[in-house]
Design an enzyme around this catalytic site. Structure first.
Site: not given
Length: 328
Positions: A223, A226
């Site tokens: 991600c 993230c």
């Protein structure tokens, strides 16, 4: 939430080859750096400030379409077309709020700037409204922009790319509104428990952390957004070192990427409590919070009750202010 708009535009927009060049000028108060970068995955143009602090250059873009502009701290989305003579004005201390354009290309770029502000307001300014009220506001605002797209003076390629983005934004924002409303209902209620593998060995449970505030980052190694939050999270962890708060990162990587997770945590020297969810997205804790996109942050009080089921990101200065208030 301009990241949402930028991602949708850069991921989905078609591009069209053209001749000529773009003339781009920027006047910036309180600049964050002496450079501006205009880029896509395959193109990069760096503009250096003059001695007077102005940015100006003439260059050809490989295709008409959406480009990211960044000063190293903030960023915006531009629509550029060879032949444009575009002037940008803003105060970097209020980057989004003051961004404005003049000249050839102003209509398209002012449209994006206004849309971005509207998306920010719709995602951050409706926390106390029901999902129905939020959705009503979202539909009204997105319908307003759909009407503005009918302006015949707008570039046709811009319109053809932006129209489906408006529809997509409406759907995405409605989903986020429902999530926000559901998260608000969890405040003050007991959190679901967890018992997950700890990167350092053994397992860690939420029950073991009772007596402390617990700030949870739900993430995955694949991600991008993230990973972008990790440096900010590390700074927050450092700021509150020794305080009555535990920082927990829960990976929802699938089982086959377990070793990838272990290596990532080791290579990046990630701090806090690093855990691996037992059944990725299907884990009971993840399901309890209705998590369908990451990163997602959760704040739990020392009694194990939910403070915020959709907490502020580490990159948001409001998080530090909130935690300082709670940890007095």
């Amino acid at each position: 939430m301009k990241k949402l708009l930028a991602f949708m535009l850069m991921a989905s927009a078609a591009m069209y080859a053209q001749a000529d060049k773009v003339k781009f000028t920027a006047s910036i108060k309180n600049p964050n750096s002496d450079s501006l970068v205009i880029k896509t995955q395959t193109f990069k143009k760096v503009l250096k400030a003059s001695k007077k602090g102005a940015f100006a250059d003439t260059f050809a873009v490989p295709t008409d379409g959406f480009y990211t502009l960044t000063d190293g701290k903030e960023y915006a989305t531009l629509f550029l077309k060879n032949g444009y003579n575009l002037t940008m004005d803003m105060d970097a201390a209020q980057f989004d709020e003051t961004l404005a354009f003049k000249g050839a290309g102003e209509k398209e770029n002012n449209f994006i700037a206004k849309l971005n502000i509207s998306v920010e307001n719709l995602t951050e300014g409706q926390a106390n409204l029901s999902a129905e009220e939020q959705t009503k506001n979202i539909n009204a605002k997105m319908d307003e922009f759909a009407t503005l797209l009918k302006d015949p003076a707008l570039d046709k390629n811009f319109v053809s790319n932006m129209s489906p983005q408006i529809t997509g934004l409406k759907q995405q924002l409605a989903m986020m509104a429902a999530q926000s409303a559901a998260a608000a209902k969890m405040k003050g209620k007991p959190s679901a428990p967890f018992s997950y593998e700890n990167h350092k060995g053994g397992t860690t449970t939420l029950a073991e952390l009772k007596g402390k505030y617990v700030y949870i980052d739900v993430w995955a190694t694949w991600c991008g957004p993230c990973r972008q939050e990790i440096p900010y999270l590390q700074k927050v962890e450092e700021h509150f070192h020794g305080k009555n708060i535990a920082f927990v990162s829960i990976s929802v990587d699938v089982a086959k990427d377990h070793d990838k997770w272990k290596k990532f945590v080791t290579d990046k020297a990630l701090g806090g409590i690093q855990l691996f969810a037992d059944k990725d997205w299907k884990s009971d804790f993840i399901q309890f919070y209705g998590i369908n996109s990451i990163p997602r942050f959760i704040l739990i009080d020392p009694k194990g009750n939910v403070v915020e089921a959709d907490a502020k990101r580490p990159s948001d200065p409001a998080l530090t202010a909130q935690l300082e208030s709670l940890l007095k």
